[in-house]
Design an enzyme around this catalytic site. Structure first.
Site, short mmCIF file in Angstrom:
data_model
loop_
_atom_site.label_atom_id
_atom_site.label_comp_id
_atom_site.label_asym_id
_atom_site.label_seq_id
_atom_site.Cartn_x
_atom_site.Cartn_y
_atom_site.Cartn_z
N CYS A 29 0.47 2.65 -4.42
CA CYS A 29 -0.15 3.93 -5.15
C CYS A 29 0.58 5.12 -4.73
O CYS A 29 1.34 5.34 -3.87
CB CYS A 29 -1.59 4.08 -4.53
SG CYS A 29 -2.72 2.55 -4.78
N HIS B 134 0.77 -1.19 -0.02
CA HIS B 134 -0.24 0.00 -0.09
C HIS B 134 0.77 1.21 -0.06
O HIS B 134 2.10 1.27 0.64
CB HIS B 134 -0.84 0.03 1.24
CG HIS B 134 -2.11 -0.55 1.07
ND1 HIS B 134 -2.94 -0.58 0.09
CD2 HIS B 134 -2.92 -1.94 1.83
CE1 HIS B 134 -4.09 -1.69 0.10
NE2 HIS B 134 -3.97 -2.07 1.23
#
Length: 352
Positions: free
Chosen positions: A181, A125
């Site tokens: 991301c 993440h």
């Protein structure tokens, strides 16, 4: 470019930008040195699926194992010189906690020498947080999330830069691949490149004057901080909104070491957790290895070998950036990014 493979990087120091007056009244000029990647090779592969957590991912641990095999097969790394941090291991020292991740990065860069080749791969993440030191034009720092982020917090790009980039000497290569991301500038490197291989925002005069070099889908790997809401509402495109932030980054983040970062997407984009070659993977990790594999892009799975059609290692930085984007084009909205710690000739052969 002329026919044939791209040229290898030159061995001599590369001076660039305007000449300025140094503290000893001598004429000086910023410089850097390309790594020949002939020294020691070390790698750190981090894959975090966040097993049992609300935002669990599927392909990150696979990415870490695939990248380790890729580095051994294609670039001559040794398994004993590759540290793995994944959240499916029983050994507590091998789980990607915040403390372990920072310790492992420090191991990676420790005692680095010119012409060494270091490789950092992160699959997990990524997100954004408020910029507190004024070096981000968007007003937000990029972050990565260790497996224990809910207890011990995220790792901000400024900290990553301090432990990854600053300790490295001229001529030492660090190649980083971030499959997460908002990872376009996650190492806070000051030079970003377009698909044409051109620097997006150069300002060599400002650096020389300071004498710097002496000193999204349901499977997206999204921003875990729900209070941020829509990313598009937060991040401003780089268009000169904050000259002060731009100058601060150039004054503090340029390095004579040979640091290259491949980010999975722009800072305002998400990266996909997907299914390719018979297994769950990250789109960026898959595309990077796919483009550089010389004999079919072997992907290891639980059911045997899956053969994907690969390309080859004789690619320039610019060619590799275009090819990685081409693999993802049409299936994913993310645009992988290339950044560096100094201005590079993107027509040179990519080596690691």
């Amino acid at each position: 470019m002329p026919p044939g493979p791209p040229p290898r990087p030159p061995q001599e120091a590369q001076h660039y930008g305007p000449v300025f007056q140094g503290e000893d009244d001598r004429r000086q000029q910023p410089y850097f040195q390309y790594s020949q990647c002939t020294g020691r090779k070390k790698a750190l592969c981090i894959g975090i699926n966040y097993i049992g957590q609300e935002n669990e991912l599927k392909g990150c641990i696979n990415d870490a194992h695939n990248m380790r095999n890729f580095l051994v097969r294609e670039y001559g790394y040794q398994y004993d010189d590759i540290v793995m941090l994944t959240d499916d291991q029983a050994n507590p020292r091998s789980t990607p906690t915040r403390a372990n991740l920072i310790d492992a990065v420090r191991w990676l860069v420790r005692d680095a020498q010119p012409n060494d080749s270091l490789f950092l791969h992160y699959s997990g993440h990524g997100g954004l947080t408020k910029d507190l030191d004024g070096d981000e034009e968007s007003g937000y720092d990029e972050v990565i999330y260790p497996v224990d982020y809910q207890i011990n917090g995220q790792i901000v790009d400024d900290e990553l830069h301090n432990i990854c980039v600053k300790p490295l000497p001229p001529g030492c290569r660090l190649t980083a691949v971030f499959d997460s991301c908002h990872s376009g500038s996650v190492l806070d490197l000051p030079y970003m490149y377009s698909h044409e291989g051109k620097i997006k925002e150069p300002n060599l005069a400002a650096e020389a004057a300071q004498g710097l070099l002496g000193a999204v889908s349901s499977y997206a790997r999204g921003d875990l901080m729900g209070a941020f809401g829509s990313v598009s509402g937060l991040v401003r495109e780089v268009a000169g909104f904050s000259n002060g932030a731009r100058e601060r980054k150039r004054q503090t983040k340029t390095s004579p070491a040979d640091v290259i970062c491949w980010g999975g997407c722009k800072d305002q984009q998400t990266s996909a957790d997907t299914f390719e070659g018979g297994q769950a993977v990250g789109a960026m990790s898959y595309a990077f290895m796919h483009c550089l594999s010389t004999f079919g892009g072997v992907i290891f799975t639980d059911t045997g070998l899956i053969i994907a059609v690969g390309q080859n290692k004789q690619q320039s930085y610019q060619q590799l950036l275009v090819n990685v984007r081409e693999v993802l084009y049409g299936k994913y909205s993310q645009k992988p990014q290339l950044s560096s710690s100094h201005p590079i000739d993107t027509n040179l052969l990519f080596i690691c």
